[in-house]
Design a protein around this motif. Structure first.
Motif, PDB file in Angstrom:
ATOM      1  N   ALA A   1      40.445  42.180  37.880  1.00 52.51           N
ATOM      2  CA  ALA A   1      41.668  41.052  39.157  1.00 52.51           C
ATOM      3  C   ALA A   1      42.565  40.841  37.853  1.00 52.51           C
ATOM      4  CB  ALA A   1      41.174  39.475  39.351  1.00 52.51           C
TER       5      ALA A   1
ATOM      6  N   VAL B   1      37.265  37.582  41.886  1.00 56.29           N
ATOM      7  CA  VAL B   1      38.396  37.279  41.361  1.00 56.29           C
ATOM      8  C   VAL B   1      39.169  35.732  42.352  1.00 56.29           C
ATOM      9  CG1 VAL B   1      39.554  37.967  43.987  1.00 56.29           C
ATOM     10  CG2 VAL B   1      38.016  39.416  43.022  1.00 56.29           C
ATOM     11  N   THR B   2      37.946  34.786  42.613  1.00 54.62           N
ATOM     12  CA  THR B   2      38.832  33.772  43.047  1.00 54.62           C
ATOM     13  C   THR B   2      38.622  32.481  41.755  1.00 54.62           C
ATOM     14  OG1 THR B   2      36.448  33.629  44.600  1.00 54.62           O
ATOM     15  CG2 THR B   2      37.315  31.808  44.188  1.00 54.62           C
TER      16      THR B   2
ATOM     17  N   PHE C   1      42.370  33.946  40.361  1.00 56.13           N
ATOM     18  CA  PHE C   1      42.665  33.271  41.052  1.00 56.13           C
ATOM     19  C   PHE C   1      43.894  32.270  41.225  1.00 56.13           C
ATOM     20  CE2 PHE C   1      44.831  31.073  45.288  1.00 56.13           C
ATOM     21  CZ  PHE C   1      45.470  31.144  45.806  1.00 56.13           C
TER      22      PHE C   1
ATOM     23  N   LEU D   1      45.975  32.122  37.832  1.00 53.66           N
ATOM     24  CA  LEU D   1      46.992  32.873  38.287  1.00 53.66           C
ATOM     25  C   LEU D   1      47.653  30.854  38.859  1.00 53.66           C
ATOM     26  CD1 LEU D   1      46.114  36.156  39.399  1.00 53.66           C
ATOM     27  CD2 LEU D   1      47.195  35.503  37.543  1.00 53.66           C
ATOM     28  N   ALA D   2      46.452  30.982  39.739  1.00 51.02           N
ATOM     29  CA  ALA D   2      48.085  29.553  40.839  1.00 51.02           C
ATOM     30  C   ALA D   2      47.989  28.572  39.523  1.00 51.02           C
ATOM     31  CB  ALA D   2      47.316  29.105  42.008  1.00 51.02           C
TER      32      ALA D   2
ATOM     33  N   THR E   1      35.797  39.450  37.365  1.00 51.59           N
ATOM     34  CA  THR E   1      37.086  38.714  36.741  1.00 51.59           C
ATOM     35  C   THR E   1      38.064  39.086  35.750  1.00 51.59           C
ATOM     36  OG1 THR E   1      36.006  37.096  36.469  1.00 51.59           O
ATOM     37  CG2 THR E   1      37.902  36.653  35.728  1.00 51.59           C
TER      38      THR E   1
END
Length: 299
Positions: free
Chosen positions: A240, A125-126, A129, A132-133, A237
């Motif tokens: 997510a 998930v990290t 993210f 995505l950011a 991954t």
């Protein structure tokens, strides 16, 4: 004196037995770990793959693996793993070769190697993210490109949440993993072999195609297979990033185990997990074979 002479050999004979018992006790945590986290889950998957909803033995779960949806998921998972493994293997091998030109104990090599060790474990998930950011629909790089150059990276569709996006994200942790597993093989190439080639009039192309290339080929292929297995078994991954549908096998298994719409599909999910175990077992067997060949040539 006679009693002492008889008692001494008995003490000497007990020491090897005590040493053997101590060594056996030292392996108990390892076997307990293997039993709890590997053997028992594997047995549950195998038993569930052949169990029907009524508790009897059936082959219906394995027959479900031949349906179009499951076959498509296996095909997409294998294609995604192959693309990310090949990309990561090539780029990681080039980076590892660049590291071999640096000082073995230098700051650059130690820094890059340490960073590769960390980034190879940076997933889940990290990592999703982070992408995505950065290049998500509202990521800072996406917005900057739109505002500055009027470039929309999603002009042809939201590819980040599809297989092309997953391949890009997977490559992020495949490259540092390749550096870690392939660097020892590059270190095994001796400078004397290149000197011998040059002394015999050989060119750089001949050295790489006839000496270093064949020696490194098993290590490269074995490392690529390891990357394939790493990508094929990745779950967090993809889970997510992909919120709709289940294009990959791990997501299909999640749907079979947790879906409230498709009831009674838990054993089908275990059959798919058994299929993944078979694929990974074949890949790792080939990896072990190539590693033995590498250690024989470069060891």
């Amino acid at each position: 004196m006679a009693e002492v002479a008889v008692a001494a050999p008995q003490r000497v004979a007990r020491r090897p037995r005590l040493r053997g018992v101590t060594s056996l006790l030292g392996t108990v945590p390892f076997f307990a770990y293997v039993t709890i986290f590997l053997l028992i889950p594997a047995l549950v998957v195998v038993a569930g793959a052949f169990a029907g909803n009524d508790g009897g033995v059936t082959l219906a779960n394995l027959e479900a693996l031949g349906t179009g949806v499951v076959l498509d998921a296996f095909g997409r998972s294998i294609a995604l793993s192959a693309i990310s493994a090949l990309t990561g293997a090539v780029l990681g091998a080039l980076l590892a070769y660049a590291l071999t030109t640096a000082k073995p104990e230098g700051v650059l090599r130690r820094t890059v190697t340490a960073a590769a060790g960390v980034l190879a474990q940076f997933g889940g998930v990290t990592l999703a993210f982070a992408f995505l950011a950065t290049i998500g629909l509202s990521g800072f790089l996406t917005v900057w490109l739109q505002d500055t150059f009027d470039v929309d990276i999603f002009d042809n569709g939201v590819w980040l949440f599809e297989l092309p996006g997953l391949a890009l994200v997977y490559t992020y942790f495949q490259i540092p993993l390749m550096v870690i597993v392939f660097l020892p093989a590059l270190d095994g190439i001796r400078p004397q072999w290149r000197e011998a080639t040059e002394s015999l009039g050989g060119t750089t192309w001949q050295y790489w195609t006839r000496v270093a290339g064949p020696l490194l080929a098993p290590a490269f292929l074995g490392s690529a297979l390891l990357l394939f297995a790493n990508s094929f078994s990745a779950y967090a991954t993809a889970a997510a990033l992909v919120s709709q549908g289940s294009p990959l096998v791990p997501l299909q298994i999640r749907g079979a185990l947790t879906s409230e719409v498709l009831l009674g599909q838990q054993n089908v999910g275990k059959a798919m997990a058994l299929g993944m175990v078979v694929v990974v077992a074949v890949v790792m067997a080939l990896y072990s074979l190539l590693q033995n060949r590498t250690s024989k040539w470069l060891g």
